[in-house]
Design a protein around this motif. Structure first.
Motif, short mmCIF file in Angstrom:
data_model
loop_
_atom_site.label_atom_id
_atom_site.label_comp_id
_atom_site.label_asym_id
_atom_site.label_seq_id
_atom_site.Cartn_x
_atom_site.Cartn_y
_atom_site.Cartn_z
N MET A 1 2.71 10.17 -12.87
CA MET A 1 2.30 8.96 -12.18
C MET A 1 3.37 8.58 -11.15
SD MET A 1 1.46 5.34 -13.91
CE MET A 1 0.99 3.96 -12.97
N LYS A 2 2.93 8.29 -9.95
CA LYS A 2 3.87 7.91 -8.91
C LYS A 2 4.29 6.46 -9.07
CE LYS A 2 2.70 11.20 -5.40
NZ LYS A 2 2.70 11.45 -3.99
N VAL A 3 5.51 6.18 -8.63
CA VAL A 3 6.07 4.84 -8.66
C VAL A 3 6.40 4.48 -7.22
CG1 VAL A 3 7.99 3.44 -9.49
CG2 VAL A 3 7.03 5.22 -10.96
N TYR A 4 6.08 3.26 -6.83
CA TYR A 4 6.34 2.81 -5.47
C TYR A 4 7.24 1.59 -5.49
CZ TYR A 4 2.37 5.78 -4.40
OH TYR A 4 1.53 6.85 -4.29
N SER A 5 8.00 1.44 -4.41
CA SER A 5 8.83 0.24 -4.27
C SER A 5 8.97 -0.09 -2.80
CB SER A 5 10.21 0.45 -4.89
OG SER A 5 10.95 1.40 -4.15
N ILE A 6 9.32 -1.32 -2.55
CA ILE A 6 9.68 -1.78 -1.22
C ILE A 6 11.18 -2.01 -1.26
CG2 ILE A 6 9.44 -3.64 0.48
CD1 ILE A 6 6.91 -1.96 0.14
N GLU A 7 11.90 -1.43 -0.32
CA GLU A 7 13.35 -1.62 -0.23
C GLU A 7 13.60 -2.66 0.86
OE1 GLU A 7 15.70 0.54 -2.00
OE2 GLU A 7 13.93 1.28 -3.05
N LEU A 8 14.18 -3.78 0.47
CA LEU A 8 14.52 -4.83 1.43
C LEU A 8 16.01 -4.75 1.72
CD1 LEU A 8 12.51 -7.81 -0.08
CD2 LEU A 8 11.86 -6.29 1.78
N CYS A 9 16.33 -4.55 2.98
CA CYS A 9 17.72 -4.37 3.41
C CYS A 9 18.09 -5.50 4.37
CB CYS A 9 17.88 -3.02 4.10
SG CYS A 9 17.39 -1.62 3.09
N PRO A 10 18.48 -6.65 3.84
CA PRO A 10 18.84 -7.79 4.71
C PRO A 10 19.99 -7.45 5.64
CG PRO A 10 18.61 -8.49 2.44
CD PRO A 10 18.59 -6.99 2.43
N SER A 48 -1.62 -1.18 -5.52
CA SER A 48 -1.39 -2.07 -4.37
C SER A 48 -0.64 -1.39 -3.23
CB SER A 48 -0.59 -3.29 -4.82
OG SER A 48 -1.26 -3.98 -5.82
N GLN A 49 -0.21 -0.17 -3.42
CA GLN A 49 0.66 0.50 -2.44
C GLN A 49 0.07 0.52 -1.04
OE1 GLN A 49 0.18 3.95 -1.19
NE2 GLN A 49 2.11 3.99 -0.11
N VAL A 50 -1.18 0.94 -0.90
CA VAL A 50 -1.79 1.03 0.43
C VAL A 50 -1.87 -0.35 1.08
CG1 VAL A 50 -3.91 1.62 1.67
CG2 VAL A 50 -3.04 3.15 -0.09
N ALA A 51 -2.29 -1.35 0.33
CA ALA A 51 -2.41 -2.70 0.87
C ALA A 51 -1.05 -3.25 1.31
CB ALA A 51 -3.06 -3.62 -0.16
N VAL A 52 -0.01 -2.99 0.52
CA VAL A 52 1.32 -3.48 0.86
C VAL A 52 1.83 -2.81 2.13
CG1 VAL A 52 3.74 -3.54 0.10
CG2 VAL A 52 1.92 -4.17 -1.49
N VAL A 53 1.66 -1.51 2.23
CA VAL A 53 2.09 -0.79 3.43
C VAL A 53 1.36 -1.31 4.66
CG1 VAL A 53 2.04 1.45 4.60
CG2 VAL A 53 2.85 1.29 2.24
N MET A 54 0.05 -1.47 4.55
CA MET A 54 -0.73 -1.98 5.68
C MET A 54 -0.28 -3.38 6.09
SD MET A 54 -4.55 -0.53 4.83
CE MET A 54 -5.29 -1.65 5.98
N ALA A 55 -0.02 -4.25 5.12
CA ALA A 55 0.42 -5.61 5.42
C ALA A 55 1.76 -5.61 6.15
CB ALA A 55 0.51 -6.43 4.13
N ILE A 56 2.70 -4.80 5.69
CA ILE A 56 4.01 -4.74 6.35
C ILE A 56 3.85 -4.21 7.77
CG2 ILE A 56 6.27 -3.61 6.35
CD1 ILE A 56 6.08 -3.65 3.25
N GLN A 57 3.10 -3.14 7.93
CA GLN A 57 2.93 -2.55 9.26
C GLN A 57 2.21 -3.50 10.21
OE1 GLN A 57 1.05 1.16 8.14
NE2 GLN A 57 3.01 2.24 8.22
#
Length: 93
Positions: A1-10, A48-57
């Motif tokens: 199973m794949k795991v996804y994350s968002i990396e926030l780099c302030p 939620s991975q696809v939706a999150v990527v689309m929202a960020i883009q």
């Protein structure tokens, strides 16, 4: 199973012992030389991975760095021991 994350780099330094955000903090080699070592890692459910990527883009395309495949176990764990030692005796609330 794949795991996804968002990396926030302030751009500004982060407080690695922030009372709320410290469990999300990671200190690792940056994915790109212009990015900081200290960053926040937010897990994203695979559903939620696809939706999150689309929202960020769509909303902040200038902040999108791209996707990368990482080794198993990359999510890591919060630095609980280091956090306890750094905040021991402090008056943080």
């Amino acid at each position: 199973m794949k795991v996804y994350s968002i990396e926030l780099c302030p751009r500004a330094p982060i407080d690695r012992d922030d009372p709320v955000l410290w469990p999300l903090g990671r200190d690792e080699e940056p994915l790109h030389p212009a990015l900081p070592r200290l960053r926040y890692r937010l897990p994203v459910p695979p559903s939620s991975q696809v939706a999150v990527v689309m929202a960020i883009q769509q909303q902040v395309p200038h902040l999108w760095f791209g996707e990368t495949e990482r080794e198993a176990g990359y999510m890591g764990v919060p630095d609980r021991k280091g956090h306890r030692e750094r905040v021991r005796g402090s008056s943080r609330r």
